[in-house]
Design an enzyme around this catalytic site. Sequence first.
Site, PDB file in Angstrom:
ATOM      1  N   ASN A 250      -5.205   2.109 -13.215  1.00 45.47           N
ATOM      2  CA  ASN A 250      -4.233   1.226 -12.587  1.00 45.47           C
ATOM      3  C   ASN A 250      -2.860   1.835 -12.743  1.00 45.47           C
ATOM      4  O   ASN A 250      -2.579   2.522 -13.736  1.00 45.47           O
ATOM      5  CB  ASN A 250      -4.272  -0.149 -13.267  1.00 45.47           C
ATOM      6  CG  ASN A 250      -3.273  -1.144 -12.671  1.00 45.47           C
ATOM      7  OD1 ASN A 250      -3.178  -1.290 -11.463  1.00 45.47           O
ATOM      8  ND2 ASN A 250      -2.512  -1.814 -13.536  1.00 45.47           N
TER       9      ASN A 250
ATOM     10  N   ARG B 163     -14.473 -16.110 -10.380  1.00 40.90           N
ATOM     11  CA  ARG B 163     -13.920 -14.743 -10.474  1.00 40.90           C
ATOM     12  C   ARG B 163     -15.031 -13.732 -10.697  1.00 40.90           C
ATOM     13  O   ARG B 163     -15.105 -12.722  -9.997  1.00 40.90           O
ATOM     14  CB  ARG B 163     -12.870 -14.659 -11.578  1.00 40.90           C
ATOM     15  CG  ARG B 163     -12.378 -13.240 -11.869  1.00 40.90           C
ATOM     16  CD  ARG B 163     -11.457 -13.179 -13.071  1.00 40.90           C
ATOM     17  NE  ARG B 163     -10.298 -14.045 -12.886  1.00 40.90           N
ATOM     18  CZ  ARG B 163      -9.236 -13.702 -12.152  1.00 40.90           C
ATOM     19  NH1 ARG B 163      -9.222 -12.545 -11.510  1.00 40.90           N
ATOM     20  NH2 ARG B 163      -8.210 -14.522 -12.027  1.00 40.90           N
TER      21      ARG B 163
ATOM     22  N   GLU C  82      -8.370  -6.222 -20.992  1.00 34.12           N
ATOM     23  CA  GLU C  82      -7.037  -6.770 -21.282  1.00 34.12           C
ATOM     24  C   GLU C  82      -6.043  -6.389 -20.186  1.00 34.12           C
ATOM     25  O   GLU C  82      -5.873  -5.191 -19.900  1.00 34.12           O
ATOM     26  CB  GLU C  82      -6.515  -6.247 -22.627  1.00 34.12           C
ATOM     27  CG  GLU C  82      -5.176  -6.866 -23.012  1.00 34.12           C
ATOM     28  CD  GLU C  82      -4.405  -6.072 -24.057  1.00 34.12           C
ATOM     29  OE1 GLU C  82      -4.986  -5.136 -24.641  1.00 34.12           O
ATOM     30  OE2 GLU C  82      -3.203  -6.390 -24.257  1.00 34.12           O
ATOM     31  N   LEU C  83      -5.415  -7.326 -19.581  1.00 29.96           N
ATOM     32  CA  LEU C  83      -4.455  -7.082 -18.502  1.00 29.96           C
ATOM     33  C   LEU C  83      -3.400  -6.067 -18.932  1.00 29.96           C
ATOM     34  O   LEU C  83      -2.692  -6.271 -19.925  1.00 29.96           O
ATOM     35  CB  LEU C  83      -3.757  -8.389 -18.112  1.00 29.96           C
ATOM     36  CG  LEU C  83      -2.691  -8.255 -17.015  1.00 29.96           C
ATOM     37  CD1 LEU C  83      -3.317  -7.881 -15.682  1.00 29.96           C
ATOM     38  CD2 LEU C  83      -1.878  -9.532 -16.891  1.00 29.96           C
TER      39      LEU C  83
ATOM     40  N   ASN D 105       1.591   3.057  -2.569  1.00 27.28           N
ATOM     41  CA  ASN D 105       0.913   3.991  -3.483  1.00 27.28           C
ATOM     42  C   ASN D 105      -0.310   4.592  -2.801  1.00 27.28           C
ATOM     43  O   ASN D 105      -0.581   5.785  -2.942  1.00 27.28           O
ATOM     44  CB  ASN D 105       0.527   3.281  -4.783  1.00 27.28           C
ATOM     45  CG  ASN D 105       1.679   3.220  -5.771  1.00 27.28           C
ATOM     46  OD1 ASN D 105       2.044   4.228  -6.350  1.00 27.28           O
ATOM     47  ND2 ASN D 105       2.260   2.052  -5.928  1.00 27.28           N
TER      48      ASN D 105
ATOM     49  N   HIS E 291       0.998   0.677 -13.152  1.00 29.68           N
ATOM     50  CA  HIS E 291       1.747  -0.531 -13.516  1.00 29.68           C
ATOM     51  C   HIS E 291       3.227  -0.154 -13.632  1.00 29.68           C
ATOM     52  O   HIS E 291       3.548   0.847 -14.277  1.00 29.68           O
ATOM     53  CB  HIS E 291       1.226  -1.081 -14.847  1.00 29.68           C
ATOM     54  CG  HIS E 291       1.950  -2.282 -15.331  1.00 29.68           C
ATOM     55  ND1 HIS E 291       1.748  -3.544 -14.808  1.00 29.68           N
ATOM     56  CD2 HIS E 291       2.897  -2.424 -16.294  1.00 29.68           C
ATOM     57  CE1 HIS E 291       2.540  -4.401 -15.429  1.00 29.68           C
ATOM     58  NE2 HIS E 291       3.249  -3.747 -16.323  1.00 29.68           N
TER      59      HIS E 291
ATOM     60  N   MET F 204      -3.474  -7.034  -7.254  1.00 27.83           N
ATOM     61  CA  MET F 204      -2.793  -8.062  -8.030  1.00 27.83           C
ATOM     62  C   MET F 204      -3.744  -9.076  -8.657  1.00 27.83           C
ATOM     63  O   MET F 204      -3.358 -10.207  -8.911  1.00 27.83           O
ATOM     64  CB  MET F 204      -1.767  -8.777  -7.154  1.00 27.83           C
ATOM     65  CG  MET F 204      -0.768  -7.840  -6.495  1.00 27.83           C
ATOM     66  SD  MET F 204      -0.008  -6.706  -7.673  1.00 27.83           S
ATOM     67  CE  MET F 204       1.297  -7.743  -8.302  1.00 27.83           C
TER      68      MET F 204
ATOM     69  N   THR G 256      -8.984  -1.938 -18.670  1.00 24.25           N
ATOM     70  CA  THR G 256      -9.920  -2.571 -19.614  1.00 24.25           C
ATOM     71  C   THR G 256      -9.856  -4.074 -19.352  1.00 24.25           C
ATOM     72  O   THR G 256      -9.149  -4.528 -18.453  1.00 24.25           O
ATOM     73  CB  THR G 256      -9.495  -2.299 -21.071  1.00 24.25           C
ATOM     74  OG1 THR G 256      -8.198  -2.898 -21.274  1.00 24.25           O
ATOM     75  CG2 THR G 256      -9.424  -0.808 -21.362  1.00 24.25           C
TER      76      THR G 256
ATOM     77  N   GLY H  51       0.776  -1.229   0.000  1.00 25.05           N
ATOM     78  CA  GLY H  51       0.000   0.000   0.000  1.00 25.05           C
ATOM     79  C   GLY H  51       0.807   1.279   0.000  1.00 25.05           C
ATOM     80  O   GLY H  51       0.306   2.316   0.453  1.00 25.05           O
TER      81      GLY H  51
HETATM   82  C1  GRF Z   1       3.792  -1.159  -7.303  1.00 24.38           C
HETATM   83  O1  GRF Z   1       5.034  -1.281  -7.944  1.00 24.38           O
HETATM   84  C2  GRF Z   1       2.703  -1.140  -8.331  1.00 24.38           C
HETATM   85  O2  GRF Z   1       3.067  -0.489  -9.523  1.00 24.38           O
HETATM   86  C3  GRF Z   1       2.528  -2.608  -8.595  1.00 24.38           C
HETATM   87  O3  GRF Z   1       2.742  -3.264  -7.366  1.00 24.38           O
HETATM   88  C4  GRF Z   1       3.436  -2.400  -6.510  1.00 24.38           C
HETATM   89  C5  GRF Z   1       2.500  -2.083  -5.393  1.00 24.38           C
HETATM   90  O4  GRF Z   1       3.151  -1.396  -4.452  1.00 24.38           O
HETATM   91  N1  GRF Z   1       1.210  -2.880  -9.083  1.00 24.38           N
HETATM   92  P1  GRF Z   1       2.320  -0.807  -3.205  1.00 24.38           P
HETATM   93  O5  GRF Z   1       1.409  -1.916  -2.683  1.00 24.38           O
HETATM   94  O6  GRF Z   1       1.526   0.369  -3.694  1.00 24.38           O
HETATM   95  O7  GRF Z   1       3.410  -0.444  -2.246  1.00 24.38           O
END
Ligand code: GRF
Length: 203
Positions: free
Chosen positions: A106, A64, A142-143, A13, A108, A89, A140, A11
Amino acid sequence: LRLAVLASGRGSNLQAILDAIDTGALHARVVGVFSDRAQAQALQRARDAGIPAQALSPGCFASRPAFDAALFAAVDAVAPDLVVCAGYMRLIDADAIAPRTGRIVNIHPSLLPAFKGLHTHRQALAAGVAEHGASVHFVTAELDGGPVIAQARVPVLAGDDETALAERVLAREHPLLVATLQLFAQRRIMLREDGVHADHEQA
Ligand code: GRF
């Protein structure tokens, strides 16, 4: 701007979003944090900030689509303007995305369209690229395939291992995500038929 955040792990981010709201850099409010893992540190960060935090376990659902339907029912209950996948994830079922197209983003850790999926830093090192980075994109079916909104670039340095590269990218993810969400808060980002429109001129 009402944000719902989906996270599966650490977490950091999410924390960057919360900190930016506290300093006034981001004119938004996190109205809920949701995870597929009850032990996700992101949930504790939310609770520490007094924000509703909820985990749903995929194991409790028959499929899912059933999990995603339950997850987004919980998300809808806090009426977000935008859903932010920040270290979430799991692939989201197309039926859950369709009615929310343009309202789920998202972050990435690669320069999309390069290196979709997992272990992006390992992919970048294996490919021998000189530049790597992070992307914020619309989600979208698509991953990691949706229209890219913003990117941050970092150099790949001689002697980089996965950890060093991941740290350099993560340090740029946080300001990238905050700045991109601020564009949404200022209503400068639109997803139209022909792609992403960012209105940078607006005062
Ligand atoms: C980050 O690198 C994000 O881009 C990727 O997984 C990581 C998550 O980090 N999806 P956090 O949980 O936000 O620390």
